[in-house]
Design a protein around this motif. Sequence first.
Motif, short mmCIF file in Angstrom:
data_model
loop_
_atom_site.label_atom_id
_atom_site.label_comp_id
_atom_site.label_asym_id
_atom_site.label_seq_id
_atom_site.Cartn_x
_atom_site.Cartn_y
_atom_site.Cartn_z
N LEU A 30 -4.07 -0.39 -4.80
CA LEU A 30 -5.06 -0.50 -3.77
C LEU A 30 -6.25 -1.15 -3.56
O LEU A 30 -7.38 -0.91 -3.07
CB LEU A 30 -5.57 1.20 -4.43
CG LEU A 30 -4.15 1.71 -3.83
CD1 LEU A 30 -4.83 3.26 -4.72
CD2 LEU A 30 -3.73 2.06 -2.78
N TYR A 31 -6.37 -1.99 -4.58
CA TYR A 31 -7.60 -2.33 -4.87
C TYR A 31 -7.52 -3.95 -4.43
O TYR A 31 -8.69 -4.57 -3.88
CB TYR A 31 -8.73 -3.12 -6.54
CG TYR A 31 -9.00 -3.59 -6.88
CD1 TYR A 31 -10.23 -3.86 -6.62
CD2 TYR A 31 -8.76 -5.48 -7.05
CE1 TYR A 31 -10.82 -4.61 -6.81
CE2 TYR A 31 -9.79 -6.61 -7.27
CZ TYR A 31 -11.14 -5.74 -6.86
OH TYR A 31 -12.06 -6.80 -7.71
N LEU A 35 0.84 -1.43 0.07
CA LEU A 35 -0.39 -0.17 0.50
C LEU A 35 0.91 1.08 0.03
O LEU A 35 0.46 2.19 -0.36
CB LEU A 35 -1.06 -0.33 1.16
CG LEU A 35 -2.67 -0.67 1.07
CD1 LEU A 35 -2.87 -1.42 2.85
CD2 LEU A 35 -3.08 -0.78 0.04
N SER A 51 -0.54 0.95 -9.57
CA SER A 51 -0.32 1.82 -8.42
C SER A 51 -1.81 0.81 -8.22
O SER A 51 -2.50 0.52 -6.97
CB SER A 51 -0.39 2.83 -8.36
OG SER A 51 0.91 2.69 -8.79
N LEU A 52 -2.94 1.48 -9.05
CA LEU A 52 -4.77 0.94 -8.81
C LEU A 52 -4.70 -0.45 -8.29
O LEU A 52 -5.51 -0.33 -7.67
CB LEU A 52 -5.59 1.93 -9.46
CG LEU A 52 -5.41 2.84 -10.53
CD1 LEU A 52 -6.48 3.42 -10.91
CD2 LEU A 52 -5.71 4.16 -8.73
N ALA A 64 2.53 1.72 -3.21
CA ALA A 64 1.62 2.12 -4.58
C ALA A 64 1.34 3.70 -4.22
O ALA A 64 1.05 5.02 -5.38
CB ALA A 64 0.44 0.92 -4.10
N LEU A 65 0.85 4.23 -2.98
CA LEU A 65 0.38 5.32 -2.50
C LEU A 65 1.70 6.50 -2.73
O LEU A 65 2.30 7.41 -4.11
CB LEU A 65 0.44 5.30 -1.51
CG LEU A 65 -1.29 5.07 -0.72
CD1 LEU A 65 -1.06 5.47 0.19
CD2 LEU A 65 -2.11 5.94 -1.49
#
Length: 128
Positions: free
Chosen positions: A78-79, A46, A74-75, A49-50
Amino acid sequence: MTYLQLAYFHLATVLPAFLIGTYLLANRKGTPTHRLLGKIYMSLMLTTALITLFMAAVVGPVLIGHFGYVHLFSLLVLYAVPRAYFAVRKGNIAKHKRSMILLYMGAILIAGGFTFTPGRMMYDWLLA
């Protein structure tokens, strides 16, 4: 933060995530060690990704002056991370397993592989 600082921070989170993720996939599941390392892995993923959302695309098409195709990974993170977490909390091990494999394959192996293509920083640092 500069792009280079973000890149170092990204490497500081994604490299241990790669090692931990590889260990988790290769070893026995459901143990206390697996659970602890899984939480660390999810947190690292996480975070990485951020971080990447703040790194502007430098190769390929750019959307809104910042995002590139690589940001889709990245999305994905986050999924996939919350999906896997909530699945295992509900006892849906099969869904958790699918999400973790998707996360590792997509965000670690495929996205990581793209970092070694010409024009990208890792390519320049290690292969050029």
